[in-house]
Write a protein that holds these residues in place. Sequence first.
Motif: not given
Length: 699
Positions: A565-571
Amino acid sequence: MIKKTFCVLLFLIGFTSVAQNNLFNEKPPVFPDCLTVSTDSLQQCFDSQVFKHIFNNFKVPDVVSENNYKGEVVVLFEVDKEGEFRVIYVDAMYNELKDETRRVFNEFPKIEPATYNGNATFKQYSMPIPIPLIDQSVKTKDLSEDDELTELEQGAKTEYDQVNQSLKPFSNREYTSQLNIPFTHSYYAQFERSVNLVGTNSHTGSKPFIYEDIAKYYDFEAQKQALMKDKSSFAGRKLWNERLVRVEGKGYWFTIDPIFDFELGKDTEADFNNTYNNTRGINIQGGLGKRFSFYTSFFESQGRFAQYYNQYAESIKAADEAAIIPGRGIAKAFKDNGYDYPVAEAYLSYTPADFLNIQFGHGKNFIGDGYRSLFISDAATPYPFLKLNVNFWKIKYTSTWTWLRDVRPEVEEDGAYLPKYMATHYLSWNVSKRLNVGLFESVIWNNANNRGFDVNYLNPIIFFRAIEFETGQGAGNALLGLSSKFKLNDNMNIYGQLIVDEFSTSDVSGGEKSWKNKFGYQLGYKYYNAFKVKNLMLQLEYNRVRPYTYSHNTIVLNYGHSNQSMAHLWGSNFSELVVIGRYHYKRWFGNAKLIVGERGLDFNDGTDNFSYGGDIYRNYNDRPFDTGVTVGQGNNTTSLFANIQAGYLINPATNLKLFADVTFRDFNPEVENTATRSSNTIWFNIGIRTDLFNWYFDL
């Protein structure tokens, strides 16, 4: 055995032309044995002490003795503002003589520096010493007085000036340069309070920060000096205080340093138990003139981590590869259960005007004031980027264009990874001395219809939503965001983010929890010098992202890069609470982190293969229903992650750290499958690391 040596020329760059010519206000460097002599005799005493040290410590190389060599050696050296000796240039018949000269001068003790008008300065000298070395009086010469130099000395000085373009004592221009401050949460926490004081016109949302921007509020030079150890030897200074190679001349400077990350650990859950990381690399950075800086680093790494981390790395692997190490890159198999993962990062930074900085490179970016970011985070692997930073009045505007890739086997084209592109705008506005508001927009598109890098998105001030409507919704995936930060006082601030992927007002008012309401938010609080304990920072943060946020019906247009993910690594489809404490005292430091979260994962059991909105790489049209969509739906999973770390900063110039930590992770899915497994891990780890980037083990 009769001692022999070579001619030593000591070179020091003049402080100013006035300092060089006005002899009445100058005082030469002073050895301890010269403190009691008269002012008129200080230079003679200095000369005597320099030669005495050389005569007593120099060991003539065997090759010189065997050949009965007679002659002179020319060496240029300086005594800097701190009173330390440094060889600049040596000219000798034998390389062995050059090496021995440098060794002897590295062993000179630290003395009182030269002064001009009462202020410390540096001096340059020349001292010809004949070989064989005999105990005699040898007079140094000030190199600023060219008419007093011998022909040999003048020749050496001219050659040195031509080759080295007037080298200067190193002045740590890095701390006021256009270079990025290496982004690690632990390091940024040390100076964030200074940047966030009430009334400062700073912008802390777009990271990494640039030194010259932060230097207005935080004195890096003074902070580093406060940590210096009293080391006079070359090895001592390089280990504890300085960069390995540091060179500064007229209009340029650069440094070269090794990079290390050597770790050993034990995972109580894994069959193989032992974990390790073995990283070697090199870091080069510098500047040309006052407006151009450059940086490059290369990491060659082999490692094996805790079992849960290895399983995740393999679950997001690229086509025909062993794994992708989160945040680092594609990995090949290495020995038993290990990975080989080289990484390279570099960029050029140019400031053509005081209000504009341009960067082009290969690395990562981060937007936000929190531990996590719902806009752009540094959780994914490095990528090529072009970034413009415009800073004027109470505004900072950042435009970034990046080149991403999809590495899944199903989207390969002719054996190559599928490229895609992202453009972002972030406007930060200091509304008042306490309140900051930020506006964010981003769009991702791919090479549909062979359009390549769409020039429509090159305009740094255009609205991406309008272009998306113009080119068709399937041509791009646009997101909008809002951020804010409020300074309660000098020690406390609150911050937040709102990300909107798609939002239907009618569906929200209908109260049916439509899948179309794809958004997330962040709320956070930071407390510096917490409870009046200096250098203690506490942070509390809550993140919540609804299902299907960041995903798309054209799956290559998801908000991801290299299966991350380019944002939060949890999606998406999660909520989490983050609690962090950071403390440092002189060179000692300690960090503690607790993360409690809930996620909704997919079942993928052959019967239920629906997308429940947590995996941003899945097509959101694979959803099981349109309404009643809630956070945590699907394979409901709870997790707890805790980490405690303590260590010692070996070298503040390179951020080399010795550390030990322990991690506890409890991961409990409702249903286990091949990709989602229950896990209860205790991971012990010790190591020595050049700390230049964030590791995220809190998967």
